[in-house]
Design an enzyme around this catalytic site. Structure first.
Site, PDB file in Angstrom:
ATOM      1  N   HIS A  59      40.801  44.117  42.611  1.00 18.11           N
ATOM      2  CA  HIS A  59      42.076  43.657  42.076  1.00 18.11           C
ATOM      3  C   HIS A  59      41.919  42.242  41.504  1.00 18.11           C
ATOM      4  O   HIS A  59      41.742  41.291  42.257  1.00 18.11           O
ATOM      5  CB  HIS A  59      43.056  43.642  43.263  1.00 18.11           C
ATOM      6  CG  HIS A  59      44.444  43.258  42.918  1.00 18.11           C
ATOM      7  ND1 HIS A  59      45.278  44.096  42.215  1.00 18.11           N
ATOM      8  CD2 HIS A  59      45.160  42.148  43.194  1.00 18.11           C
ATOM      9  CE1 HIS A  59      46.455  43.513  42.069  1.00 18.11           C
ATOM     10  NE2 HIS A  59      46.411  42.320  42.654  1.00 18.11           N
ATOM     11  N   SER A  92      48.975  41.727  38.080  1.00 20.41           N
ATOM     12  CA  SER A  92      49.572  42.097  39.355  1.00 20.41           C
ATOM     13  C   SER A  92      51.083  41.849  39.350  1.00 20.41           C
ATOM     14  O   SER A  92      51.777  42.397  38.509  1.00 20.41           O
ATOM     15  CB  SER A  92      48.853  41.358  40.472  1.00 20.41           C
ATOM     16  OG  SER A  92      49.011  42.073  41.656  1.00 20.41           O
ATOM     17  N   LYS A 114      53.608  43.148  36.470  1.00 18.72           N
ATOM     18  CA  LYS A 114      54.926  43.801  36.535  1.00 18.72           C
ATOM     19  C   LYS A 114      55.858  43.022  35.605  1.00 18.72           C
ATOM     20  O   LYS A 114      56.665  43.579  34.861  1.00 18.72           O
ATOM     21  CB  LYS A 114      55.475  43.766  37.970  1.00 18.72           C
ATOM     22  CG  LYS A 114      54.546  44.361  39.039  1.00 18.72           C
ATOM     23  CD  LYS A 114      55.176  44.273  40.430  1.00 18.72           C
ATOM     24  CE  LYS A 114      54.201  44.158  41.598  1.00 18.72           C
ATOM     25  NZ  LYS A 114      53.292  45.223  41.878  1.00 18.72           N
ATOM     26  N   TRP A 124      45.247  50.256  46.323  1.00 18.86           N
ATOM     27  CA  TRP A 124      46.619  49.819  46.636  1.00 18.86           C
ATOM     28  C   TRP A 124      47.519  49.954  45.398  1.00 18.86           C
ATOM     29  O   TRP A 124      48.713  50.237  45.500  1.00 18.86           O
ATOM     30  CB  TRP A 124      46.541  48.374  47.120  1.00 18.86           C
ATOM     31  CG  TRP A 124      47.791  47.685  47.539  1.00 18.86           C
ATOM     32  CD1 TRP A 124      48.337  46.574  46.962  1.00 18.86           C
ATOM     33  CD2 TRP A 124      48.625  47.987  48.670  1.00 18.86           C
ATOM     34  NE1 TRP A 124      49.466  46.182  47.648  1.00 18.86           N
ATOM     35  CE2 TRP A 124      49.664  47.023  48.705  1.00 18.86           C
ATOM     36  CE3 TRP A 124      48.614  48.981  49.656  1.00 18.86           C
ATOM     37  CZ2 TRP A 124      50.678  47.024  49.676  1.00 18.86           C
ATOM     38  CZ3 TRP A 124      49.619  48.980  50.628  1.00 18.86           C
ATOM     39  CH2 TRP A 124      50.633  48.018  50.616  1.00 18.86           C
TER      40      TRP A 124
HETATM   41  C1  GTR Z   1      50.257  42.516  46.522  1.00 14.21           C
HETATM   42  C2  GTR Z   1      51.460  43.346  46.205  1.00 14.21           C
HETATM   43  C3  GTR Z   1      51.228  43.984  44.887  1.00 14.21           C
HETATM   44  C4  GTR Z   1      50.714  42.994  43.845  1.00 14.21           C
HETATM   45  C5  GTR Z   1      49.836  41.915  44.412  1.00 14.21           C
HETATM   46  C6  GTR Z   1      49.652  40.658  43.551  1.00 14.21           C
HETATM   47  O1  GTR Z   1      50.190  42.057  47.792  1.00 14.21           O
HETATM   48  O2  GTR Z   1      51.642  44.282  47.210  1.00 14.21           O
HETATM   49  O3  GTR Z   1      52.379  44.669  44.466  1.00 14.21           O
HETATM   50  O4  GTR Z   1      51.747  42.468  43.113  1.00 14.21           O
HETATM   51  O5  GTR Z   1      50.259  41.457  45.624  1.00 14.21           O
HETATM   52  O6  GTR Z   1      50.568  40.190  42.881  1.00 14.21           O
HETATM   53  O7  GTR Z   1      48.535  40.140  43.584  1.00 14.21           O
END
Ligand code: GTR
Length: 407
Positions: free
Chosen positions: A387, A245, A249, A336
């Site tokens: 996620h 996540s 990045k 998302w």
């Molecule tokens: C979310 C964010 C994402 C992602 C995520 C995470 O809320 O919008 O871009 O990075 O967090 O890091 O779990």
């Protein structure tokens, strides 16, 4: 009610909810409409990864490496992630704990403090590292950028987390390491600067393209790489960087800038990670800037409502891994993060891998669910579920690393 009936009932409710969620085509978040409808993805044109800003196309590895690649790195620094200061006064590695028979004798635990000084101030980045005892040579290593609780990387193994299944990784013959993002830059909008940025590079706070949290996390990953180069038990030519996540990045940004990382893994990295910004599906540049502006250079805000004017899109970040193997993942329920947009990023990064004659197995559209793409220099899987970074993901990271001979 019998336990089994209750379980079936709960599963059915979850299925109904999942199907209901999967039907939702738009949502409202922070005053913006979030698009989950493939039909509403706007027409877009991606910047050509091989076309230089002067309009000329690069046609060779050499021109890619000497001309286009540096241009793309500079564009990402200037417009998205900010500068990456390279200089500091000194670095010291302090072994704070060593347990030679950790994990029932299967591994050696090392806890190391990486201390970095610049202009009289310092930052300490602690790492946890397990090295397999059953090996004949220095070990290849998976380095996780930990963006969740430190419990996930418990050196004492009282907590065994699926986010960092260290025993399984050791069993497969790899070392496994981790540092925590908060030790480089707290993951909070009001305090992200208290670490690498205000201690070592305070001038960065004055620049529109100054380093922010993701930059500081990627910087820290490179300091761990500096450490690996000094540890005789680790093969520093065989370091895989892994992130999930926001950490995903970061693993991409770290892999782009520091080509000492031999392999790059990015789990569910989504917007401003592997996913194409121009698709505006799920999280958008505008929303990420609103919610997590402190991750990115201030300049990125200029593109919140002008995403088509960005001189880059995220396929160009993937291309910066070339010719090294890179593997990204998505989860079906994580709309998302725009799984399709993440896959298309890989497809659009392919021309650079082709310059190197690297074997790719990418189809035009995403592969079937739970069918990992391993035998390709750009690898990928889309799995069932939410996620997360889990054992299924790690198993396939290991398969990919085995296939591409990290070991
Ligand atoms: C979310 C964010 C994402 C992602 C995520 C995470 O809320 O919008 O871009 O990075 O967090 O890091 O779990």
């Amino acid at each position: 009610m019998k336990k089994i009936t209750l379980l079936v009932l709960m599963l059915s409710i979850e299925m109904v909810l999942f199907q209901a969620r999967a039907q939702i085509k738009t949502d409202l978040f922070m005053g913006e409409t979030v698009n989950y409808d493939e039909d509403l993805v706007p027409q877009y044109t991606l910047p050509n990864v091989l076309q230089k800003t002067d309009g000329k196309l690069v046609k060779s590895k050499k021109a890619w490496e000497n001309e286009r690649r540096p241009e793309i790195v500079a564009l990402f620094k200037q417009n998205v992630y900010g500068q990456m200061p390279a200089a500091f006064d000194s670095i010291k590695f302090e072994l704070t704990r060593k347990v030679t028979n950790a994990m029932d004798g299967r591994a050696c635990l090392k806890e190391v403090n990486i201390n970095i000084w610049n202009k009289g101030k310092s930052v300490a980045i602690p790492i946890v590292l397990f090295i397999p005892n059953n090996r004949k040579k220095p070990a290849p290593v998976f380095l996780l950028i930990n963006n969740r609780s430190k419990k996930n990387t418990d050196p004492n193994r009282l907590v065994k987390s699926t986010f960092w299944p260290a025993e399984m990784i050791i069993e497969k013959g790899y070392a496994v390491a981790s540092f925590h993002v908060a030790d480089a830059a707290p993951d909070k909008k009001d305090s992200y600067q208290h670490g690498v940025i205000d201690q070592l590079y305070p001038e960065q706070l004055n620049f529109d393209d100054g380093m922010k949290a993701i930059g500081a996390w990627a910087w820290a990953a490179s300091r761990v790489m500096d450490y690996f180069e000094t540890d005789q038990d680790i093969d520093a030519r065989k370091v895989a960087i892994v992130g999930h996540s926001r950490g995903g990045k970061t693993s991409l940004w770290a892999g782009a800038l520091d080509q000492r990382f031999a392999m790059v893994f990015s789990s569910c990295s989504g917007n401003s990670g592997a996913s194409l910004s121009r698709r505006q599906y799920g999280e958008t540049v505008s929303l990420i800037n609103k919610q997590f502006g402190y991750w990115f250079a201030s300049n990125y805000k200029k593109y919140s409502n002008r995403v088509n004017e960005l001189p880059v899109d995220q396929h160009m970040l993937i291309a910066l891994m070339a010719p090294r193997p890179v593997y990204t993942t998505n989860a079906v329920e994580d709309r998302w993060a725009d799984p399709r947009g993440s896959y298309l990023s890989l497809v659009n990064a392919s021309p650079v891998y082709k310059l190197y004659g690297k074997k790719l197995a990418l189809s035009a559209g995403p592969p079937a669910v739970n069918v990992p793409m391993i035998n390709s220099f750009i690898g990928y899987h889309l799995r069932t579920g939410i996620h997360d970074l889990n054992v299924y993901d790690w198993e396939n990271f290991i398969r990919f690393a085995d296939y591409h001979e990290l070991k």
